[in-house]
Scaffold this motif. Structure first.
Motif, mmCIF file in Angstrom:
data_model
loop_
_atom_site.group_PDB
_atom_site.id
_atom_site.type_symbol
_atom_site.label_atom_id
_atom_site.label_comp_id
_atom_site.label_asym_id
_atom_site.label_seq_id
_atom_site.Cartn_x
_atom_site.Cartn_y
_atom_site.Cartn_z
ATOM 1 N N TYR A 74 0.821 -1.217 0.000
ATOM 2 C CA TYR A 74 0.000 0.000 0.000
ATOM 3 C C TYR A 74 0.851 1.261 0.000
ATOM 4 N N THR A 75 2.133 1.104 0.307
ATOM 5 C CA THR A 75 3.000 2.268 0.476
ATOM 6 C C THR A 75 4.291 2.079 -0.311
ATOM 7 N N SER A 76 4.922 3.204 -0.649
ATOM 8 C CA SER A 76 6.229 3.117 -1.319
ATOM 9 C C SER A 76 7.355 3.053 -0.283
ATOM 10 N N SER A 77 7.010 3.281 0.991
ATOM 11 C CA SER A 77 8.014 3.194 2.058
ATOM 12 C C SER A 77 8.411 1.738 2.271
ATOM 13 N N LYS A 78 9.575 1.549 2.884
ATOM 14 C CA LYS A 78 10.003 0.177 3.194
ATOM 15 C C LYS A 78 9.128 -0.403 4.303
ATOM 16 N N LEU A 79 8.983 -1.711 4.285
ATOM 17 C CA LEU A 79 8.028 -2.388 5.160
ATOM 18 C C LEU A 79 8.692 -2.925 6.426
ATOM 19 N N PRO A 80 7.955 -2.914 7.543
ATOM 20 C CA PRO A 80 8.503 -3.554 8.750
ATOM 21 C C PRO A 80 8.680 -5.054 8.524
ATOM 22 N N ILE A 81 9.486 -5.671 9.358
ATOM 23 C CA ILE A 81 9.769 -7.116 9.275
ATOM 24 C C ILE A 81 9.162 -7.782 10.500
ATOM 25 N N PHE A 82 8.448 -8.883 10.272
ATOM 26 C CA PHE A 82 7.742 -9.564 11.357
ATOM 27 C C PHE A 82 8.072 -11.051 11.290
ATOM 28 N N TYR A 83 8.802 -11.531 12.298
ATOM 29 C CA TYR A 83 9.092 -12.972 12.384
ATOM 30 C C TYR A 83 7.864 -13.706 12.917
ATOM 31 N N TYR A 84 7.537 -14.820 12.286
ATOM 32 C CA TYR A 84 6.493 -15.701 12.824
ATOM 33 C C TYR A 84 7.121 -17.085 12.989
ATOM 34 N N ILE A 85 7.373 -17.466 14.258
ATOM 35 C CA ILE A 85 8.018 -18.747 14.555
ATOM 36 C C ILE A 85 6.921 -19.742 14.933
ATOM 37 N N HIS A 86 6.800 -20.818 14.162
ATOM 38 C CA HIS A 86 5.688 -21.757 14.330
ATOM 39 C C HIS A 86 5.734 -22.499 15.663
ATOM 40 N N GLY A 87 4.588 -23.081 16.034
ATOM 41 C CA GLY A 87 4.477 -23.876 17.247
ATOM 42 C C GLY A 87 4.536 -25.363 16.953
ATOM 43 N N GLY A 88 4.188 -26.162 17.979
ATOM 44 C CA GLY A 88 4.213 -27.623 17.837
ATOM 45 C C GLY A 88 4.915 -28.319 18.985
ATOM 46 N N GLY A 89 4.950 -27.646 20.156
ATOM 47 C CA GLY A 89 5.530 -28.287 21.341
ATOM 48 C C GLY A 89 6.991 -28.650 21.197
ATOM 49 N N PHE A 90 7.705 -27.982 20.287
ATOM 50 C CA PHE A 90 9.118 -28.257 19.971
ATOM 51 C C PHE A 90 9.312 -29.599 19.267
ATOM 52 N N CYS A 91 8.224 -30.337 19.054
ATOM 53 C CA CYS A 91 8.336 -31.704 18.519
ATOM 54 C C CYS A 91 7.798 -31.845 17.098
ATOM 55 N N ILE A 92 6.824 -31.029 16.727
ATOM 56 C CA ILE A 92 6.218 -31.132 15.397
ATOM 57 C C ILE A 92 6.040 -29.726 14.826
ATOM 58 N N GLY A 93 5.571 -29.659 13.572
ATOM 59 C CA GLY A 93 5.327 -28.361 12.949
ATOM 60 C C GLY A 93 6.395 -28.006 11.929
ATOM 61 N N SER A 94 6.034 -27.094 11.036
ATOM 62 C CA SER A 94 6.950 -26.675 9.974
ATOM 63 C C SER A 94 6.436 -25.401 9.328
ATOM 64 N N ARG A 95 7.347 -24.649 8.756
ATOM 65 C CA ARG A 95 6.959 -23.458 7.996
ATOM 66 C C ARG A 95 6.079 -23.831 6.812
ATOM 67 N N THR A 96 6.149 -25.097 6.368
ATOM 68 C CA THR A 96 5.417 -25.533 5.178
ATOM 69 C C THR A 96 4.001 -26.017 5.498
ATOM 70 N N TRP A 97 3.651 -26.170 6.772
ATOM 71 C CA TRP A 97 2.311 -26.658 7.107
ATOM 72 C C TRP A 97 1.274 -25.624 6.662
ATOM 73 N N PRO A 98 0.148 -26.082 6.112
ATOM 74 C CA PRO A 98 -0.842 -25.147 5.564
ATOM 75 C C PRO A 98 -1.357 -24.119 6.569
ATOM 76 N N ASN A 99 -1.577 -24.530 7.833
ATOM 77 C CA ASN A 99 -2.080 -23.567 8.822
ATOM 78 C C ASN A 99 -1.060 -22.452 9.068
ATOM 79 N N CYS A 100 0.215 -22.812 9.058
ATOM 80 C CA CYS A 100 1.289 -21.823 9.234
ATOM 81 C C CYS A 100 1.350 -20.898 8.020
ATOM 82 N N GLN A 101 1.278 -21.490 6.839
ATOM 83 C CA GLN A 101 1.356 -20.710 5.611
ATOM 84 C C GLN A 101 0.187 -19.733 5.487
ATOM 85 N N ASN A 102 -1.023 -20.230 5.762
ATOM 86 C CA ASN A 102 -2.205 -19.363 5.671
ATOM 87 C C ASN A 102 -2.110 -18.178 6.615
ATOM 88 N N TYR A 103 -1.584 -18.431 7.838
ATOM 89 C CA TYR A 103 -1.481 -17.331 8.795
ATOM 90 C C TYR A 103 -0.430 -16.313 8.339
#
Length: 333
Positions: A74-103
């Protein structure tokens, strides 16, 4: 599918001793089976309004992060950066999981930000502190982009390295807390990258003494106590308890958070989440000690409600809360 074996008793056939959400099985001989399918089978909502790509940030462990950005900001200005680190009890989960991707699509679009979603090594093959170390490396990767003579222009052309926010969901919220402790106020070791704030979404904290809600909360909770206990058993260092400093922020040998200075923190939790009491105690103690911390509880909501249904009314309200948290910080700089 992946299957790893560890030396053990071979006299009788191995039997399953632990199972997590149908995607991780641990056997009596120490062998581990992992599914290459996610535990959440939901359609991916990729309408082309958000661009994404994968990048290796740790070649030694072949760890990747997924980058997202609005196709037409929406803007020509540079954009903020937001890390989203997935969950899964340290045992499961991935950046590729659909729920993670959709969010992450939602975050990139709604926040008008570059989203960085890193993977990290999972337990029990890689127990803590592996996941925390990998979260740290994922942020150091951003610093390398800010200082490299030949950076990835896909990021550097649009990203504002002076406006970074680190967020995590569940186990990812725990990682975000441990990074906040490590980087401290002003994140001086990351220059020219500057972390401005942290967002813990239903952070996964533990302790040997159960909270009231852990003991008395709904037994049919999406994240029930039996599963919480299993995740900790599989992820904490062998021989340690849930009072480990990486697990319990107020444990007997944890660093004294009263003496540390933090960037602003937003803590979010669902009112029906068994982790609620720990998140609330964390926010109340830090507030009492004069830290800039905000606590928001969504009545009646389960653990991970925002990724399970990103279009629900509580999820939309949460997005507005995150948006305001970011805007208030940026406007005060």
């Amino acid at each position: 599918m992946s299957h790893t074996t560890a030396p053990g008793n071979t006299s009788s056939p191995p039997h399953e001793v632990d199972e997590c959400r149908g995607v991780l099985r641990v056997y009596s001989d120490g062998s581990i089976w992992r599914s290459n399918k996610p535990s959440f089978q939901v359609p991916i909502h990729d309408d082309g309004s958000v661009l994404w790509k994968d990048v290796v940030f740790d070649s030694k462990h072949n760890l990747q992060l997924r980058l997202y950005k609005p196709a037409s900001p929406y803007t020509s200005s540079k954009l903020p950066i937001f890390y989203y680190i997935h969950g899964g009890g340290f045992c499961i989960g991935s950046r590729t999981w659909p729920n993670c991707q959709n969010y992450c699509y939602k975050l990139a679009s709604e926040l008008q930000a570059v989203i960085i979603s890193p993977d990290y090594r999972l337990a029990p093959e890689n127990r803590l502190p592996a996941a925390i170390e990998d979260g740290y490396k994922a942020v150091k990767w951003l610093q390398s982009q800010a200082t490299d003579e030949v950076p990835d222009e896909w990021v550097t052309d649009v990203a504002d390295f002076s406006r970074v926010f680190i967020s995590g969901d569940s186990a990812g919220g725990n990682i975000a807390h441990n990074l906040a402790v490590r980087f401290g106020f002003g994140s001086l070791e990351l220059e020219p990258v500057r972390v401005r704030g942290y967002v813990y979404l239903a952070p996964f904290f533990g302790g040997t003494v159960l909270t009231k809600f852990e003991a008395e909360g709904p037994k049919d909770a999406f994240l029930n106590f039996e599963l919480i206990d299993r995740f900790w058993r599989l992820s904490i260092p062998v021989g340690e308890s849930t009072d480990h400093p990486l697990v319990n922020p107020f444990g007997p040998i944890s660093p004294n958070l009263e003496e540390l200075e933090f960037d602003p923190i937003l803590v979010v939790v669902g009112g029906s989440d068994l982790l609620k009491d720990r998140a609330k105690e964390y926010a109340e103690k830090l507030k009492k000690w004069g830290k800039k911390i905000e606590y928001v509880e969504f009545e009646g909501q389960q653990h991970g409600f925002f990724t399970i249904n990103p279009d629900s009314e509580p999820s939309k309200k949460l997005m507005l809360v995150i948006k305001k948290f970011i805007a208030d910080i940026i406007n005060s700089v």
